[in-house]
Design an enzyme around this catalytic site. Structure first.
Site: not given
Ligand code: SAM
Length: 264
Positions: A68, A180, A46
């Site tokens: 995405k 998100m 991803d």
């Molecule tokens: C589709 S969700 C996936 C979440 C993921 N499965 C998790 O457990 O962290 C994507 C969101 O996760 C958060 N996110 C993922 N990686 C991040 C990071 N390194 N720092 C801050 N937010 C993060 C943000 O809010 C982003 O919009």
């Protein structure tokens, strides 16, 4: 000494491993994730999987992007599921690598259902979710014994036919950790204020947690929309709202900076 590769089950051809890659820093990968990277034939990853993580892929492994990306056409979830099934039916060892934890706002559940329906054997390896990692590394405990007995993980981006009840979530009094949510902060904050949260409730936002692009902003609930509008909170970010966010100031002076060389 036990070899780390012996801690994981064998990665059988024709199976899929649905694996959480953590928030970015490869130091937060699990041993099972590392062993899967070293064994997989194809890695379907991803957008939020950090390149530093992919650098652990076996030489010769095929890397397929299935995420995405803002502004570009998004991979359709159904197509991703079909691709995983197709690769497994071809006898490949398929590593489906997702940011954070695959079952927390990662649509890992949908992929597990599709694999199960297709009769493909798969394994689920949890990862460190960004919502917990972004807080912990900056000294924000998700739970604090005398402060909160629950914590809410919420998405700011509901499914098209769903509505998130921000006023009801506010009434629980539990801290809220948002994924998100950057582009919807104005309506989220409006709902939380309407549900009774005080405007001066502490808040913290962490962009790019554990990656080389990390930034942190501390503030209060009522200023979050302005901070986002001014570009001080950028996606991807975790936004935490509640008394736990204020804990950081009590310990930050002695908190060593998180990070490995690779993440800087
Ligand atoms: C589709 S969700 C996936 C979440 C993921 N499965 C998790 O457990 O962290 C994507 C969101 O996760 C958060 N996110 C993922 N990686 C991040 C990071 N390194 N720092 C801050 N937010 C993060 C943000 O809010 C982003 O919009």
């Amino acid at each position: 000494m036990t070899s780390l590769s012996r801690l994981s089950p064998p990665f059988a051809p024709g199976t899929v491993w649905l694996v959480g890659a953590g928030p970015g820093d490869p130091g937060l990968l699990t041993i099972h994730a590392m062993n899967a990277l070293a064994a997989a034939d194809v890695i379907v990853y991803d957008a939020l999987v950090d390149p530093a993580v992919l650098s652990f892929a076996r030489e010769g492994a095929v890397l397929e992007f299935a995420g995405k990306r803002g502004g570009k056409p998004s991979a359709v979830q159904r197509d991703i599921c079909e691709r995983l099934i197709e690769l497994a039916c071809d006898g490949k060892r398929v590593l489906r690598l997702k940011g954070g934890d695959p079952f927390i706002f990662g649509r890992g559940g949908e992929e597990a259902l599709a694999l199960s329906d297709a009769g493909v054997a798969f394994r689920i390896i949890p990862g460190v979710s960004s919502g917990l990692a972004a807080l912990a590394i900056h000294g924000v405990p998700a739970t604090m014994r005398r402060t909160n007995h629950a914590v809410i993980l919420a998405t700011g981006h509901a499914a098209p036919d769903a509505q998130i009840e921000w006023t009801s979530l506010a009434r629980t009094g539990a801290p809220i950790v948002l994924y998100m949510a950057v582009s919807s902060l104005p309506s989220i904050v409006e709902g939380l204020l309407a549900g009774g949260l005080a405007g001066d409730t502490p808040a913290i936002a962490v962009h790019g947690a554990t990656t080389g692009k990390e930034s942190i902003v501390e503030g209060t609930l009522e200023v979050l929309p302005r901070l986002a509008e001014e570009g001080l909170i950028r996606s991807p970010a975790i936004v935490a709202i509640g008394a736990i966010a204020a804990f950081r100031s009590a310990i930050v002076n002695h908190l060593l900076e998180f990070g490995s060389e690779a993440a800087q």
